[in-house]
Design an enzyme around this catalytic site. Structure first.
Site, PDB file in Angstrom:
ATOM      1  CG  ASP A 188      44.600  41.512  39.550  1.00  0.00           C
ATOM      2  OD1 ASP A 188      44.375  40.163  39.897  1.00  0.00           O
ATOM      3  OD2 ASP A 188      44.402  42.548  39.834  1.00  0.00           O
ATOM      4  CD  GLU A 189      46.084  46.102  39.659  1.00  0.00           C
ATOM      5  OE1 GLU A 189      46.027  47.582  39.642  1.00  0.00           O
ATOM      6  OE2 GLU A 189      45.264  45.391  40.790  1.00  0.00           O
TER       7      GLU A 189
END
Ligand code: TNX
Length: 511
Positions: A318-319
């Site tokens: 993620d991210e």
């Protein structure tokens, strides 16, 4: 149900079905069972009551049930393979067609209680239902159970809780408290977010630097911590005894400041950054062009896979806002190869759609339906953790609880957290692609164990209902939940509970 396991439908008017006094009513069980047939009689137990199993694999679950009943009655509740026991736990593989991997049937009659399932997991969930059909506290010398039958099959296979032990560390004993209550509500996946910018929380033998700087601090600069390999294994075994599978997450290639601070060679410039004690995201990345990076990814995944009997390894993903698209794909593919070389299945956040994850993987949706949908279209299965519904670090309401949690995805009261349909959440994704539902508690703004539990409960029990029950309904669910205060907070294995104002909380009978 008759003794062969077939059903005899007992139809009764509401008044005729009213339970005798001091017997726990059968309309309070959570998650709501598929079918319940109370028949309005009472069976009693006594100091000779015992538990019998027809297969050795059921002994651990039978012993847990015995311990639970002993705690209330102080009777012995011996466990054996005796076929004459008052409480019988039975495996019957032929039930798989009707009950699947986790379903069970429970029959309570004057002659005893029988719980049957195709697998030990189903029998265990049946014992949890039995516990809820008994009062929270027993009157010494008198234990009564209503008679009737339950047939119960879960809607989804994945009913989970994610705990972020990286931002603030939570130790083994605290995680076991969560496991106890998860088991009561038939939740079966404990996803541990073990690594992030602020800490690397699983001991590593191959990269021992992770156990120093990588584990020393947490958000705010307070003392961090780490699960030793032995503690992690103890938690995995404790959860497994309760039919809960631990899903470990090593978050890569972003969210890696703790690793970068511990091991200079993982940084493109060879210089380790200082440990991070803030709450920003998206600033760190492993360095794809370093040869050490590939070795690191392989080693840490090999290590966690060797300690994890369950089939899933979560690699985050993620991210990764400080990783180029090409580097992201390269490093995710390295992680995927390592997971698969260990015979495990890859799980990652929905951003995995950007790395051509393809078939055979599991993605976890949190914020962007288009990413999750794209992954499903290319063959992935999906776990639903929409932040606006089941991020338990979101406050229930403005400043509630005070100075705990955050609200970037909105305020999420107990009702909002519950009122959504997993089969309708992602446009174009049908129920058959949805593995299930998982609540997530991120801990940037959750410092203490009391705060952690207050944010999780009661919303996690709603996740249990969404994941198990056939047609979840807020009014019916919240009425049941209102009767569960002491089942959740009970001092034997209880947790802190937020008395969410939308729920009609009632005092539990103590008999
Ligand atoms: C988003 S969910 C994150 C986490 C934060 C969380 C805070 C996800 C995959 N990433 O890094 O802790 O929001 O609510």
């Amino acid at each position: 149900m008759n003794s062969r396991g077939g059903f005899v439908l007992v139809v009764c008017a509401l008044s005729a079905c009213a339970p005798a006094p001091s017997v726990e009513p059968w309309d309070r069980v959570l998650p709501t069972p598929t079918e319940v047939f109370p028949d309005n009689r009472v069976r009693t137990f006594d100091s000779f009551s015992n538990i019998g199993v027809n297969d050795d694999s059921l002994l651990p679950g039978a012993k847990l049930l015995g311990a639970e009943l002993r705690r209330g009655t102080e009777w012995q509740w011996p466990v054996s393979t005796a076929s004459s026991a008052v409480i019988r736990l039975e495996l019957d593989a032929s039930l798989h067609d009707s009950l699947g991997d986790e379903g069970y049937e429970l029959v309570s009659s004057r002659s005893g209680v029988v719980i049957r399932a195709a697998n030990a997991a189903g029998v265990f969930w049946g014992t949890q239902t039995l516990r809820q059909l008994l009062p929270v506290k027993f009157t010494p010398g008198a234990m009564r159970l209503g008679t009737g039958a339950v047939r119960d099959v879960p809607r989804f296979a994945w009913r989970g809780l994610m705990v972020d032990v990286a931002r603030h560390f939570f130790e083994l004993s605290e995680l076991k408290r969560l496991v106890n209550v998860m088991a009561r509500y038939k939740l079966n996946r404990l996803h541990l977010h073990l690594t992030d910018d602020q800490g690397w929380r699983l001991e590593s033998q191959k990269w021992p630097a992770l156990n120093g700087i990588g584990a020393a601090t947490e958000v705010g600069g307070t003392e961090g911590g780490q699960l030793t390999r032995a503690e992690y294994s103890e938690l995995v075994a404790y959860a497994a005894e309760r039919f809960i599978t631990v899903v470990p997450e090593l978050d890569l290639p972003g969210h890696t400041n703790a690793a970068l601070a511990s091991i200079p060679e993982l940084n493109c410039d060879g210089v380790a950054p200082p440990p991070y004690i803030g709450t920003m995201v998206g600033f760190s990345s492993l360095c794809a062009s370093r040869p050490e990076t590939a070795r690191f990814i392989r080693d840490v995944i090999d290590e966690v896979a060797a300690l994890t009997p369950g089939p899933w390894i979560h690699i985050g993903g993620d991210e990764a806002r400080s990783t180029s698209a090409d580097d992201y794909t390269r490093m995710i593919q390295l992680a995927r190869a390592a997971v698969e070389a260990n015979g495990k299945q890859l799980v990652g956040w929905e951003e995995l759609a950007n790395a051509d994850a393809g078939t055979g993987v599991v993605v976890q949706h949190w914020i962007d339906p288009s990413l999750a949908t794209r992954a499903v279209q290319s063959g992935a299965k999906v776990i639903l953790s929409p932040a606006r519904r089941v991020y338990f670090d979101m406050q229930y309401a403005v400043d509630t609880p005070r100075d705990v949690g955050t609200f970037w995805a909105g305020y999420v009261d107990a009702r909002l957290s519950f009122e959504w349909d997993p089969a309708q959440w992602l446009p174009g994704v049908s129920e058959s692609s949805v593995l299930g539902v998982e609540g997530a508690v991120w801990t940037e703004f959750i410092d203490t164990n009391d705060e952690l539990e207050t944010m999780i409960f009661p919303r996690l029990i709603g996740v249990g209902e969404l994941g198990w029950a056939k047609s979840p309904d807020w009014r019916k669910y919240s009425t049941r939940l209102g009767t569960h205060v002491s089942r959740i907070t009970d001092d034997g294995a209880g947790v802190k509970l937020f008395l969410a104002p939308q729920v009609p909380w009632a005092a539990m009978s103590t008999e």
